[in-house]
Design a protein around this motif. Structure first.
Motif, PDB file in Angstrom:
ATOM      1  N   ASP A  20       0.835  -1.188   0.000  1.00  0.00           N
ATOM      2  CA  ASP A  20       0.000   0.000   0.000  1.00  0.00           C
ATOM      3  C   ASP A  20       0.878   1.249   0.000  1.00  0.00           C
ATOM      4  O   ASP A  20       2.080   1.167  -0.269  1.00  0.00           O
ATOM      5  CB  ASP A  20      -0.977  -0.018   1.175  1.00  0.00           C
ATOM      6  CG  ASP A  20      -0.259  -0.151   2.523  1.00  0.00           C
ATOM      7  OD1 ASP A  20       0.982  -0.020   2.552  1.00  0.00           O
ATOM      8  OD2 ASP A  20      -0.940  -0.390   3.537  1.00  0.00           O
ATOM      9  N   TYR A  56      -6.859   1.330  -0.355  1.00  0.00           N
ATOM     10  CA  TYR A  56      -5.663   0.684  -0.888  1.00  0.00           C
ATOM     11  C   TYR A  56      -5.969  -0.706  -1.439  1.00  0.00           C
ATOM     12  O   TYR A  56      -5.387  -1.127  -2.445  1.00  0.00           O
ATOM     13  CB  TYR A  56      -4.567   0.610   0.192  1.00  0.00           C
ATOM     14  CG  TYR A  56      -3.830   1.918   0.378  1.00  0.00           C
ATOM     15  CD1 TYR A  56      -3.194   2.541  -0.694  1.00  0.00           C
ATOM     16  CD2 TYR A  56      -3.759   2.536   1.626  1.00  0.00           C
ATOM     17  CE1 TYR A  56      -2.517   3.736  -0.539  1.00  0.00           C
ATOM     18  CE2 TYR A  56      -3.075   3.736   1.794  1.00  0.00           C
ATOM     19  CZ  TYR A  56      -2.458   4.338   0.706  1.00  0.00           C
ATOM     20  OH  TYR A  56      -1.791   5.524   0.860  1.00  0.00           O
ATOM     21  N   GLU A  58      -8.788  -1.548  -2.800  1.00  0.00           N
ATOM     22  CA  GLU A  58      -9.453  -1.274  -4.080  1.00  0.00           C
ATOM     23  C   GLU A  58      -8.463  -0.797  -5.140  1.00  0.00           C
ATOM     24  O   GLU A  58      -8.665  -1.020  -6.336  1.00  0.00           O
ATOM     25  CB  GLU A  58     -10.540  -0.217  -3.873  1.00  0.00           C
ATOM     26  CG  GLU A  58     -11.719  -0.719  -3.032  1.00  0.00           C
ATOM     27  CD  GLU A  58     -12.621   0.416  -2.559  1.00  0.00           C
ATOM     28  OE1 GLU A  58     -12.321   1.594  -2.894  1.00  0.00           O
ATOM     29  OE2 GLU A  58     -13.599   0.130  -1.849  1.00  0.00           O
ATOM     30  N   ALA A  59      -7.371  -0.166  -4.703  1.00  0.00           N
ATOM     31  CA  ALA A  59      -6.348   0.312  -5.644  1.00  0.00           C
ATOM     32  C   ALA A  59      -5.495  -0.831  -6.180  1.00  0.00           C
ATOM     33  O   ALA A  59      -4.768  -0.652  -7.157  1.00  0.00           O
ATOM     34  CB  ALA A  59      -5.461   1.353  -4.965  1.00  0.00           C
ATOM     35  N   GLY A  60      -5.555  -1.996  -5.520  1.00  0.00           N
ATOM     36  CA  GLY A  60      -4.816  -3.155  -6.013  1.00  0.00           C
ATOM     37  C   GLY A  60      -3.705  -3.660  -5.119  1.00  0.00           C
ATOM     38  O   GLY A  60      -2.920  -4.525  -5.525  1.00  0.00           O
ATOM     39  N   SER A  61      -3.639  -3.152  -3.879  1.00  0.00           N
ATOM     40  CA  SER A  61      -2.584  -3.607  -2.963  1.00  0.00           C
ATOM     41  C   SER A  61      -2.812  -5.058  -2.555  1.00  0.00           C
ATOM     42  O   SER A  61      -3.907  -5.440  -2.169  1.00  0.00           O
ATOM     43  CB  SER A  61      -2.550  -2.729  -1.706  1.00  0.00           C
ATOM     44  OG  SER A  61      -2.210  -1.396  -2.024  1.00  0.00           O
ATOM     45  N   ASP A  62      -1.743  -5.856  -2.631  1.00  0.00           N
ATOM     46  CA  ASP A  62      -1.797  -7.239  -2.145  1.00  0.00           C
ATOM     47  C   ASP A  62      -1.595  -7.312  -0.641  1.00  0.00           C
ATOM     48  O   ASP A  62      -2.134  -8.193   0.028  1.00  0.00           O
ATOM     49  CB  ASP A  62      -0.689  -8.083  -2.799  1.00  0.00           C
ATOM     50  CG  ASP A  62      -0.847  -8.175  -4.309  1.00  0.00           C
ATOM     51  OD1 ASP A  62      -1.944  -8.533  -4.761  1.00  0.00           O
ATOM     52  OD2 ASP A  62       0.128  -7.874  -5.016  1.00  0.00           O
ATOM     53  N   LYS A 280      -2.853   2.939  -7.216  1.00  0.00           N
ATOM     54  CA  LYS A 280      -3.658   2.432  -8.334  1.00  0.00           C
ATOM     55  C   LYS A 280      -2.896   2.572  -9.648  1.00  0.00           C
ATOM     56  O   LYS A 280      -2.855   1.635 -10.469  1.00  0.00           O
ATOM     57  CB  LYS A 280      -4.984   3.182  -8.415  1.00  0.00           C
ATOM     58  CG  LYS A 280      -5.910   2.663  -9.515  1.00  0.00           C
ATOM     59  CD  LYS A 280      -7.236   3.410  -9.516  1.00  0.00           C
ATOM     60  CE  LYS A 280      -8.156   2.862 -10.630  1.00  0.00           C
ATOM     61  NZ  LYS A 280      -9.454   3.564 -10.660  1.00  0.00           N
ATOM     62  N   VAL A 283      -0.043   0.024  -9.754  1.00  0.00           N
ATOM     63  CA  VAL A 283      -0.504  -1.328 -10.078  1.00  0.00           C
ATOM     64  C   VAL A 283      -0.820  -1.447 -11.563  1.00  0.00           C
ATOM     65  O   VAL A 283      -0.435  -2.417 -12.232  1.00  0.00           O
ATOM     66  CB  VAL A 283      -1.729  -1.710  -9.215  1.00  0.00           C
ATOM     67  CG1 VAL A 283      -2.300  -3.054  -9.663  1.00  0.00           C
ATOM     68  CG2 VAL A 283      -1.345  -1.761  -7.744  1.00  0.00           C
ATOM     69  N   GLU A 284      -1.500  -0.450 -12.094  1.00  0.00           N
ATOM     70  CA  GLU A 284      -1.859  -0.463 -13.518  1.00  0.00           C
ATOM     71  C   GLU A 284      -0.609  -0.467 -14.396  1.00  0.00           C
ATOM     72  O   GLU A 284      -0.563  -1.158 -15.428  1.00  0.00           O
ATOM     73  CB  GLU A 284      -2.723   0.753 -13.849  1.00  0.00           C
ATOM     74  CG  GLU A 284      -4.123   0.699 -13.254  1.00  0.00           C
ATOM     75  CD  GLU A 284      -4.897   1.992 -13.477  1.00  0.00           C
ATOM     76  OE1 GLU A 284      -4.293   2.972 -14.002  1.00  0.00           O
ATOM     77  OE2 GLU A 284      -6.093   2.046 -13.134  1.00  0.00           O
ATOM     78  N   LYS A 287       1.535  -4.140 -13.531  1.00  0.00           N
ATOM     79  CA  LYS A 287       0.951  -5.487 -13.519  1.00  0.00           C
ATOM     80  C   LYS A 287       1.306  -6.312 -14.753  1.00  0.00           C
ATOM     81  O   LYS A 287       1.288  -7.545 -14.708  1.00  0.00           O
ATOM     82  CB  LYS A 287      -0.565  -5.410 -13.345  1.00  0.00           C
ATOM     83  CG  LYS A 287      -1.317  -4.730 -14.456  1.00  0.00           C
ATOM     84  CD  LYS A 287      -2.804  -4.644 -14.112  1.00  0.00           C
ATOM     85  CE  LYS A 287      -3.601  -3.913 -15.188  1.00  0.00           C
ATOM     86  NZ  LYS A 287      -5.035  -3.798 -14.832  1.00  0.00           N
TER      87      LYS A 287
END
Length: 795
Positions: A20, A56, A58-62, A280, A283-284, A287
Motif C-alpha cells: 500500500d 488501498y 481497491e487500488a490493487g494492494s496485495d 492504483k 498497479v496499472e 501489472k
C-alpha cells in the motif's frame, strides 16, 4: 499460521507483490492534528483507518500494512492506551478492510543504541518482541520492518521477529543520496547482514522520491539474493497556501514504478505522500511487467556497521594481534580489563593496513563470554573494520555474533561432525562468513587431497543449514615445516585445489609455518608470497611486521591488483614502525580524541596539564581534533559511531580542563545557549541527541527539552533564558506541522532568535517554506552554523 507463511514466501519468489502507500499524510487530510499520534486513531477513530485500508485494497494492494509504525513500549509506556490495545485494534482494522494479506508495520524506536546512545540492544529487542508476538497472535501474515537507519537496531528487530514468531520478515531501510545509512552503513553491507539474518525480502523506503532511489536500487539488485522492495515517497514535500503536498503525482509515480519494476524490484509500494491514487496507477503500470525470480549473487561479503568488504582475488589481511596466545602484555590487559590497550592494538593494525580484525579473548582467568561482548562493542565503536569472532567457546561465539553490528567472520568450524552440528546453527541464525578448518575426528590429514576432501564435506554439510558456499572460507592449515618438511607444499597445493574444485575463498594462519624456527620472519614472508601466488584470499598475519607487509604490497603490485602501483608507492613512502610495535603507546591527546579513546584522552589531559594552560590545551589540542573528525564526517571518511566516540573522548578531556579553567578564572563568563528539541508528536530523538553532543563539545550551553515538545514550551524557554538559537528535529511527516507551528510562534514571540531544523523528512526547500533560518543535512552542519551565528553576534 505456517501454511500462511509458506504461501507468502511462495508468492515472494513467484510474482510481483504490491504494497500500500502512505498513511500519515492521509490521516492529516482527515484531521490528524500536529503532534497527535497516528496510532491512537486505531482505537479512537477506527472507521477512518478502515476506510484508508479499503481504498488501498481497491487500488490493487496485495499487502496492507497496519497503522502501527510507532507502536512500541518506548513510545506508549505512560499513555492512556497500552501497546497491546493499539496493535490489536490496528490488526482488527486491517482485517475489517478485507485485506488480502496483512503486514505488521514496525518502525524504528527513534533512539540510538549503546554505546552510541542510551538504549541497550536488549531493550530494543524487547520493545520489538512485544509488538511482534501480539501481531502473530492476532493473525498478521508477515512482519514489515521499515524506515530503519541503523543496522544495529535493524538487527535487534529482525532477531525479535525470527526468534519469537514464524512469520516472514520484510525489511526496508532509509538510505541517503550517497547510499549511506545514518550510522554509515552502505548498501552491500546492509544486504549482507540482512541476508545473513535470513530475512525474506529487503529494500529501501522513505526519504526520497522514485527517481532518486534508482541508483540505490541498482546496488541492491547487484548484491541481493533476496527479493527487493522499493517504497519511495511521492517526490519531495512542498508547501502551497499553507498546505503540504508532494511533487510527484499519481501518473508520474506510476511511470517511475514501472521502470523500477522492469529493473527487477519484486515488491513495490509507496511511502510518505503516496495515496490510493498513486498505488492504483502503480498497479496499472506494473501489472504487465514480466516478473523475474531473484538470482543468487555470488559475493563473499563481510561487513561492519560502516562498510562492506567484498572478498575477491585481490587478497586481504586479517590482523592477528588481538589474541592472547604468546602475547604477555595482551594477557595482562585482558585480566586487568585494560581495554584501552586492546583498542590501541586494533587501531594500530588498522593503521598498518589490516582489513579485518581477529578478536580472540580466550583465557581461563576471565569470563570469555562477557569479555567478548564488551570488546566487540568497544572495538566497533572506534573502527569500522569488520571483525572475526575467534573462539572455541560456543557461548562466547553466540554472544559475540549477537553483539556484533554487521556480518562478521566466524573462526571457526571444522570437519568434525560435532563441530559442524554446533557452529552451523549459529551461523545460520546470526549470519557470518565462517572459516572452515580442514581437520576432522582423525586429525589433520598429511596430504592435500585429504584436506580438500574435508573441505568438501564442510561445504556440503553447510548446505543443510542454508549456508551457501560463498559464506565459507577454507583454511587448509599451515603446519610447521620444522616437523613436517613437506608441510608448505601440501598447503599450497591444497589452496589451489580447494579453489579449483569448490570455487570458495581461502584463508590461512601464515606464521604457523615457521613455528619452532629462528628468524621466523624470513620464512613467514616468503611462504606468504607463495601462498598469495597460489590463490590465498585472506592471510591471518601481523600487519605490524615489515617483512609481511613488504610481501603483501609487492605481490599486489606484481599481480596487477594495485592500479598504477599507487598503494605500493604510498606504502613505501611511509616510515615503517619497528617490528612488533603494534599497540604502541604513542598517542597524543589530539590523536586519542580523533580515535575515540576515552581513558587515553583523560590520562593525556592530566599529563598535559602539568606543562600547559588548560585553555591552551582546549585551543591547541581538543578543538583541532574535533575539527578533523567533523571534517572527516562531512566528507564521508568517518562515520557517525566514530564521530560520537570522538565527542565522548573530548568530553572526558574537557571535563578535566573545565575544573582547571575555573581555578584560573579564565572561564568564559557565559556560554552561548542553544535549545534543542524534537517537536510535538515525534519521539525520534536520534538527530537531536547527536546535535546536542557535538554542540556541547564545541563549548555551547545546550538546553535539551527532549522529545514530543509542545511549541509553547520551546517558546517559553527561549524567551525566559534569552536564547538566540533553537534547533528543531522531526522524523515523521505527520509532525512537520508541529515544527512549522513552533517556528511561527518563535518568530512572533522572539524575533531575534534563529531556528535551525533537521530530520529525514526535511529538505532545503521545505525548510525555507517554513521560514527556518537554517537547514542542516547532518549534525556537523548544524554545529558550523551555530559557531558562525554566535561569531557574527559577537562581532
Amino acid at each position: 499460521m505456517e501454511s500462511v507463511k509458506k504461501e507468502i514466501v511462495h508468492f515472494v519468489n513467484k510474482k510481483r507483490l504490491f504494497l500500500d502507500g502512505g498513511m500519515g499524510t492521509l490521516l492529516q487530510d482527515r484531521g490528524l492534528k500536529g503532534g497527535e499520534f497516528p496510532e491512537i486513531w486505531n482505537i479512537e477513530k477506527p472507521e477512518e483507518i478502515i476506510q484508508i485500508h479499503k481504498q488501498y485494497v481497491e487500488a490493487g494492494s496485495d499487502i496492507i500494512l497496519t497503522n502501527t509504525f510507532g507502536a512500541n513500549g518506548l513510545k506508549f509506556q505512560n499513555g492512556e492506551y497500552q501497546v497491546s490495545a493499539i496493535v490489536k485494534a490496528a490488526i482488527k482494522n486491517a482485517k475489517a478492510a478485507q485485506s488480502p494479506y496483512i503486514g505488521l508495520d514496525v518502525g524504528p524506536t527513534g533512539k540510538l543504541l549503546k554505546p552510541l546512545g542510551d538504549l541497550s540492544f536488549e531493550d530494543a529487542y524487547r520493545a520489538f518482541q512485544e509488538v511482534m508476538v501480539i501481531g502473530e497472535e492476532e493473525g498478521v501474515d508477515l512482519i514489515h520492518i521499515e524506515t530503519m537507519s541503523d543496522l544495529y537496531e535493524t538487527k535487534a528487530a529482525v532477531l525479535a521477529a525470527k526468534e519469537n514468531t514464524k512469520l516472514p520478515v520484510f525489511v526496508t531501510m532509509i538510505f541517503d543520496e550517497n547510499g549511506k545509512l545514518l550510522t554509515g552503513g552502505d548498501v552491500p553491507g546492509a544486504v549482507a547482514m540482512l541476508e545473513g539474518l535470513r530475512v525474506d525480502a529487503l529494500g529501501i523506503n522513505c526519504a526520497m522520491g522514485p527517481a532518486h532511489m534508482i541508483p540505490i536500487l541498482e546496488e541492491l539488485l547487484k548484491y541481493s539474493s533476496k527479493p527487493v522492495i522499493v517504497k519511495p515517497n511521492a517526490g519531495l514535500p512542498r508547501q502551497k497556501d499553507g498546505e503540504v503536498y508532494y511533487d510527484v503525482g499519481p501518473e508520474e509515480f506510476g511511470d517511475y514504478m514501472e521502470k523500477i519494476s522492469r529493473m527487477g524490484a519484486g515488491i513495490v509500494g509507496g511511502c510518505c505522500g503516496t495515496t490510493p491514487k498513486h498505488i492504483k496507477k502503480m498497479v496499472e503500470s506494473c501489472k504487465t511487467v514480466p516478473f523475474e525470480a531473484v538470482k543468487n549473487k555470488d559475493y563473499t561479503i563481510v561487513s561492519s556497521y560502516g562498510k562492506a568488504l567484498i572478498l575477491t582475488d585481490d587478497p586481504v589481511i586479517i590482523g592477528e594481534r588481538i589474541n592472547p596466545t604468546g602475547k604477555k602484555k595482551l594477557k595482562e590487559a585482558l585480566v586487568a580489563k585494560d581495554y584501552d590497550y586492546i583498542l590501541k592494538e586494533a587501531l594500530a593494525q588498522e593503521e598498518a593496513g589490516a582489513h579485518i580484525l581477529d578478536v580472540n579473548v580466550g583465557l581461563p582467568e576471565i569470563d570469555e563470554e562477557e569479555t567478548m561482548i564488551h570488546l566487540v562493542r568497544e572495538i566497533q565503536s572506534i573502527t569500522s573494520l569488520p571483525l572475526q569472532i575467534d573462539t572455541v567457546d560456543l557461548q562466547a561465539m553466540e554472544s559475540g555474533l549477537r553483539a556484533y553490528n554487521g556480518k562478521g567472520m566466524v573462526n571457526s568450524v571444522n570437519g568434525k561432525q560435532a563441530s559442524m552440528d554446533e557452529v552451523f546453527p549459529l551461523v545460520a541464525k546470526y549470519g557470518g562468513v565462517v572459516l572452515g578448518l580442514t581437520l576432522d575426528e582423525n586429525g589433520i590429514p598429511d596430504t592435500s587431497e585429504g584436506r580438500v576432501e574435508i573441505a568438501g564435506r564442510i561445504i556440503e554439510e553447510a548446505k543443510k543449514y542454508g549456508i551457501d558456499k560463498k559464506d565459507i572460507i577454507i583454511d587448509v592449515l599451515a603446519m610447521t615445516i620444522s616437523s613436517e618438511p613437506k608441510g608448505a607444499c601440501i598447503v599450497l597445493e591444497g589452496i589451489r585445489e580447494v579453489k579449483k574444485r569448490f570455487g570458495v575463498k581461502t584463508a590461512l594462519g601464515v606464521s604457523n609455518i615457521s613455528f619452532g624456527l629462528p628468524n621466523r620472519g624470513k620464512i613467514n614472508s616468503n611462504f606468504y608470497a607463495c601462498a598469495l601466488e597460489a590463490g590465498l584470499n585472506a592471510g591471518i598475519i601481523n600487519p605490524g611486521t615489515k617483512e609481511m607487509m613488504d610481501t603483501y604490497f609487492s605481490y599486489r603490485a606484481l599481480a596487477g591488483y594495485d592500479k598504477n602501483c599507487l598503494d605500493y608507492i604510498g606504502y613505501t613512502g611511509k616510515e615503517m614502525e619497528p617490528k612488533e610495535k603494534a599497540g604502541r603507546d604513542i598517542f597524543s591527546l589530539k590523536a586519542a580524541i580523533e580515535k575515540g579513546l576515552k581513558d587515553e584522552a583523560s590520562q593525556l589531559t592530566r599529563k598535559l596539564l602539568k606543562d600547559k594552560k588548560p585553555l591552551d590545551i582546549v585551543n591547541e589540542d581538543l578543538m583541532p581534533a574535533l575539527d578533523v573528525v567533523g571534517k572527516g564526517f562531512e566528507e564521508g571518511s568517518i562515520f557517525l559511531p566514530q564521530l560520537l566516540m570522538s565527542a565522548d573522548a573530548a568530553k572526558q578531556a574537557f571535563g578535566l580542563l573545565q575544573d582547571e579553567i575555573k581555578k584560573t578564572g579564565e572561564e568564559k563568563e557565559a556560554k552561548d545557549k542553544v535549545i534543542v528539541a524534537t517537536v510535538k508528536g515525534d519521539i525520534h530523538d536520534i538527530g537531536k541527541n547527536i546535535v546536542k553532543v557535538l554542540l556541547e563539545n564545541y563549548g555551547f550551553d545546550v538546553i535539551d527539552l527532549g522529545k514530543d515538545v509542545l511549541p509553547s514550551r520551546i517558546v517559553e524557554e527561549a524567551v525566559r533564558q534569552e536564547v538566540k538559537l533553537v534547533g528543531l528535529s522531526a522524523l515523521m511527516t505527520t509532525t512537520v506541522v508541529s515544527m512549522e507551528e513552533t517556528i511561527k510562534q518563535l518568530k512572533e514571540a522572539k524575533p531575534d532568535c534563529k531556528v535551525m531544523v533537521g530530520g529525514a523528512v526535511l529538505n532545503q526547500e521545505y525548510a525555507d517554506q517554513m521560514c527556518a533560518d537554517f537547514y542542516g543535512k547532518d549534525a556537523m552542519q548544524s554545529v558550523r552554523y551555530a559557531k558562525q551565528l554566535f561569531k557574527n553576534l559577537e562581532d
